[in-house]
Design a protein around this motif. Sequence first.
Motif: not given
Length: 152
Positions: A110-115, A117-125
């Motif tokens: 769950q922690s890895l999923q949160f990390v 998700m957070s990275l994807n929010m800050f760095m969109p494709e």
Amino acid sequence: MALKDMKSLLNELLHVHRELNSIAEQKTAILKTGDVKALDALMLKENEHVKTLMELEEVRNGTSTLTMSELIEQAVPSEKEQLEALQYELSKEYMLLKERNELNQQLIHQSLQFVNMSLNMFMPEPEKVTYSRPQAKEYAGAGSFSLFDSKA
């Protein structure tokens, strides 16, 4: 291996399993708080106990080919009760450790999923950075043709 030595070895195995259970409980608390430094220190401590456990298992496997059930069958009635109690305690500690490790694995996942998700929010494709001709879309529907005549 003498039965007395085997009981002593089983007691040591039980002690190490209890220590690993204690560490697993501490690890759960640390995973909930997210303290990485404390988790690293605890993992080192856990690795030492796992190494000890592996050494004890090697000694047990090297000195006796009997399973716990066979050992209990061969023991005299007074020692059967002690061995059965040791077997019960070992299996109980093992199952507790297994359940606690599964919980810790879920917390880490769950922690890895949160990390992620957070990275994807800050760095969109990023958008495509390759060049494509604007006219290529117009010609694609009309069929393909080549500027080079291969029959000539």
